[in-house]
Design a protein around this motif. Structure first.
Motif, PDB file in Angstrom:
ATOM      1  N   PHE A  80      36.899  60.456  43.289  1.00 48.11           N
ATOM      2  CA  PHE A  80      35.724  59.445  42.868  1.00 48.11           C
ATOM      3  C   PHE A  80      36.016  58.639  41.377  1.00 48.11           C
ATOM      4  O   PHE A  80      36.619  59.244  40.639  1.00 48.11           O
ATOM      5  CB  PHE A  80      34.467  60.230  42.970  1.00 48.11           C
ATOM      6  N   GLN A  81      35.429  57.730  41.178  1.00 51.91           N
ATOM      7  CA  GLN A  81      35.185  56.818  40.206  1.00 51.91           C
ATOM      8  C   GLN A  81      33.993  56.549  39.632  1.00 51.91           C
ATOM      9  O   GLN A  81      33.104  56.266  40.616  1.00 51.91           O
ATOM     10  CB  GLN A  81      36.108  55.418  40.234  1.00 51.91           C
ATOM     11  N   LYS A  82      33.673  56.457  38.481  1.00 50.70           N
ATOM     12  CA  LYS A  82      32.720  56.200  37.755  1.00 50.70           C
ATOM     13  C   LYS A  82      32.113  54.586  38.112  1.00 50.70           C
ATOM     14  O   LYS A  82      32.842  53.813  37.678  1.00 50.70           O
ATOM     15  CB  LYS A  82      32.340  56.444  36.345  1.00 50.70           C
ATOM     16  N   THR A  83      31.137  54.385  38.715  1.00 51.60           N
ATOM     17  CA  THR A  83      30.812  52.995  39.077  1.00 51.60           C
ATOM     18  C   THR A  83      29.597  52.623  38.507  1.00 51.60           C
ATOM     19  O   THR A  83      29.193  51.248  38.885  1.00 51.60           O
ATOM     20  CB  THR A  83      30.778  52.828  40.594  1.00 51.60           C
ATOM     21  N   GLY A  84      28.745  53.496  37.804  1.00 56.32           N
ATOM     22  CA  GLY A  84      27.395  53.076  37.181  1.00 56.32           C
ATOM     23  C   GLY A  84      26.752  54.164  36.750  1.00 56.32           C
ATOM     24  O   GLY A  84      27.269  55.308  36.346  1.00 56.32           O
ATOM     25  N   ALA A  85      25.347  53.852  36.455  1.00 56.48           N
ATOM     26  CA  ALA A  85      24.592  54.830  35.939  1.00 56.48           C
ATOM     27  C   ALA A  85      23.747  55.265  37.114  1.00 56.48           C
ATOM     28  O   ALA A  85      23.026  54.660  37.904  1.00 56.48           O
ATOM     29  CB  ALA A  85      23.649  54.224  34.909  1.00 56.48           C
ATOM     30  N   MET A  86      23.152  56.606  37.030  1.00 53.41           N
ATOM     31  CA  MET A  86      22.061  57.150  37.969  1.00 53.41           C
ATOM     32  C   MET A  86      20.720  56.960  37.268  1.00 53.41           C
ATOM     33  O   MET A  86      20.632  57.538  36.131  1.00 53.41           O
ATOM     34  CB  MET A  86      22.391  58.437  38.297  1.00 53.41           C
ATOM     35  N   MET A  87      19.689  56.651  37.916  1.00 50.52           N
ATOM     36  CA  MET A  87      18.290  56.353  37.320  1.00 50.52           C
ATOM     37  C   MET A  87      17.422  57.111  38.216  1.00 50.52           C
ATOM     38  O   MET A  87      17.820  57.097  39.282  1.00 50.52           O
ATOM     39  CB  MET A  87      18.133  54.833  37.195  1.00 50.52           C
ATOM     40  N   THR A  88      16.486  57.897  37.351  1.00 55.62           N
ATOM     41  CA  THR A  88      15.742  58.810  38.245  1.00 55.62           C
ATOM     42  C   THR A  88      14.328  58.625  37.572  1.00 55.62           C
ATOM     43  O   THR A  88      13.961  58.242  36.519  1.00 55.62           O
ATOM     44  CB  THR A  88      16.061  60.353  37.736  1.00 55.62           C
ATOM     45  N   ARG A  89      13.304  58.647  38.593  1.00 50.82           N
ATOM     46  CA  ARG A  89      11.738  58.558  38.294  1.00 50.82           C
ATOM     47  C   ARG A  89      11.214  59.692  38.920  1.00 50.82           C
ATOM     48  O   ARG A  89      11.253  59.684  40.144  1.00 50.82           O
ATOM     49  CB  ARG A  89      11.169  57.036  38.651  1.00 50.82           C
ATOM     50  N   ARG A  90      10.633  60.453  38.294  1.00 50.94           N
ATOM     51  CA  ARG A  90       9.816  61.727  38.588  1.00 50.94           C
ATOM     52  C   ARG A  90       8.546  61.577  38.703  1.00 50.94           C
ATOM     53  O   ARG A  90       7.703  60.810  38.046  1.00 50.94           O
ATOM     54  CB  ARG A  90      10.326  62.983  37.761  1.00 50.94           C
ATOM     55  N   CYS A 130       7.401  62.059  47.967  1.00 46.78           N
ATOM     56  CA  CYS A 130       8.659  62.201  47.243  1.00 46.78           C
ATOM     57  C   CYS A 130       8.530  62.851  45.860  1.00 46.78           C
ATOM     58  O   CYS A 130       7.873  62.336  45.226  1.00 46.78           O
ATOM     59  CB  CYS A 130       9.528  61.086  47.136  1.00 46.78           C
ATOM     60  N   TYR A 131       9.323  63.943  45.538  1.00 43.99           N
ATOM     61  CA  TYR A 131       9.109  64.533  44.078  1.00 43.99           C
ATOM     62  C   TYR A 131       9.794  63.658  43.237  1.00 43.99           C
ATOM     63  O   TYR A 131       9.580  63.780  41.837  1.00 43.99           O
ATOM     64  CB  TYR A 131       9.173  66.117  43.894  1.00 43.99           C
ATOM     65  N   LYS A 132      10.868  62.908  43.646  1.00 46.71           N
ATOM     66  CA  LYS A 132      11.398  62.052  42.789  1.00 46.71           C
ATOM     67  C   LYS A 132      12.170  60.713  43.406  1.00 46.71           C
ATOM     68  O   LYS A 132      11.995  60.890  44.791  1.00 46.71           O
ATOM     69  CB  LYS A 132      12.643  62.725  41.887  1.00 46.71           C
ATOM     70  N   THR A 133      12.461  59.511  42.772  1.00 48.11           N
ATOM     71  CA  THR A 133      13.034  58.357  43.343  1.00 48.11           C
ATOM     72  C   THR A 133      14.225  58.047  42.651  1.00 48.11           C
ATOM     73  O   THR A 133      14.143  58.289  41.170  1.00 48.11           O
ATOM     74  CB  THR A 133      11.954  57.045  43.464  1.00 48.11           C
ATOM     75  N   ILE A 134      15.357  57.921  43.170  1.00 46.96           N
ATOM     76  CA  ILE A 134      16.583  57.619  42.472  1.00 46.96           C
ATOM     77  C   ILE A 134      17.361  56.510  42.718  1.00 46.96           C
ATOM     78  O   ILE A 134      16.926  55.892  44.024  1.00 46.96           O
ATOM     79  CB  ILE A 134      17.467  58.952  42.608  1.00 46.96           C
ATOM     80  N   LEU A 135      17.944  55.723  42.058  1.00 44.05           N
ATOM     81  CA  LEU A 135      18.814  54.695  42.328  1.00 44.05           C
ATOM     82  C   LEU A 135      20.010  54.770  41.445  1.00 44.05           C
ATOM     83  O   LEU A 135      20.027  55.232  40.491  1.00 44.05           O
ATOM     84  CB  LEU A 135      18.141  53.282  42.397  1.00 44.05           C
ATOM     85  N   ASP A 136      21.039  53.981  41.856  1.00 47.13           N
ATOM     86  CA  ASP A 136      22.289  53.458  41.133  1.00 47.13           C
ATOM     87  C   ASP A 136      22.236  52.181  40.622  1.00 47.13           C
ATOM     88  O   ASP A 136      21.694  51.394  41.183  1.00 47.13           O
ATOM     89  CB  ASP A 136      23.558  54.190  41.897  1.00 47.13           C
TER      90      ASP A 136
END
Lengths: 163, 163
Positions: free
Chosen positions: B150-160, A130-136
């Motif tokens: 939609f409503q904002k419910t948190g942050a999106m986190m990414t690891r590349r 996978c080129y990226k991994t995401i989570l909220d």
């Protein structure tokens, strides 16, 4: 049939666990995982049959669901977490990993099981290419995920069905 | 074989389109969708064969990938967007919809195609019984998604992955 190949779990992940604990792919017999998820949100009256049906659905979606459990030294399921792999067209028909539903039983908190779970799911995502991994996550947990190598890249937006 | 049943697309979605435009499930012949995705991010040299392979992979993952295209009045693909349905244990073995990769060709912007796409994907998610639909966006686009319910419910986190 196993949900996925246990050799995707790195040695480093196993070494981070307390003595006697195991980290492994979820199995059809792991109905105990349902109880652990109650720390997160509403679970409802999920029967063993319903659990097994979801498990079979995961198995039937090849290379998509990577659900891990941690077992403590007396064989109880004490933590669960999921990686869902999505096949895309962008990035040279690349895939990304979505981390979802990380839960640790209340009595087992403070043992870094959540951290081990996140690191293991991320490592599986990367081993799968996978080129990226995401989570909220909630704003409160950003610091924790930064320690796991994640960066804030935007906002999570949710629309719930009205009841 | 169709990726999904076109009757999941509501009449309201069709009525929002400019005259002569169509919204429908992506098809194996819709290689043009790859070009549209270039407005979003890096796509790379995706061949027709590679596109077809991804399409077949989506088809083989039953009830998971709901990819829509909008065709303009001369039959060109001008917009594309995806919904990925994830089967969970929580919420009584419920499912959620992940909206991903919404793209509108530059020459077609200002026609509310993005809005139509989001509303249609959300409506498909809800018709399929998902208890929530989620997506990630930049802070700049929060207002747009609020208009879509939609409503904002948190942050999106990414690891590349490092290259």
């Amino acid at each position: 049939m196993a949900l996925f190949d246990a050799s995707l779990i790195s040695i480093e992940s196993i070494e981070c666990l307390p003595s006697g604990y195991k980290i492994r792919p979820i199995d059809k017999a792991d109905f105990g995982a349902v109880e652990v998820l109650r720390v997160l949100t509403t679970v409802g009256d999920v029967t063993r049959e319903a659990f097994e049906k979801v498990y079979e659905s995961w198995v039937s979606h090849k290379d998509t669901y990577y659900v891990l459990v941690i077992e403590n030294d007396i064989g109880d399921i004490v933590s669960v977490g999921s990686l869902i792999v999505e096949k895309k067209l962008i990035h040279n028909c690349g895939s990304i990993g979505h981390i979802e539903d990380i839960a640790v039983a209340k009595s087992e908190q403070g043992k870094k099981l959540g951290l081990t779970l996140i690191k293991t799911l991320t490592s599986i995502s990367e081993r799968l290419g996978c080129y990226k991994t995401i989570l909220d996550c909630s704003e409160n947990n950003i610091g924790f995920y930064e320690k796991c190598g994640f960066q804030k890249t935007g906002a999570m937006m949710t629309r719930r069905v009205e009841h």
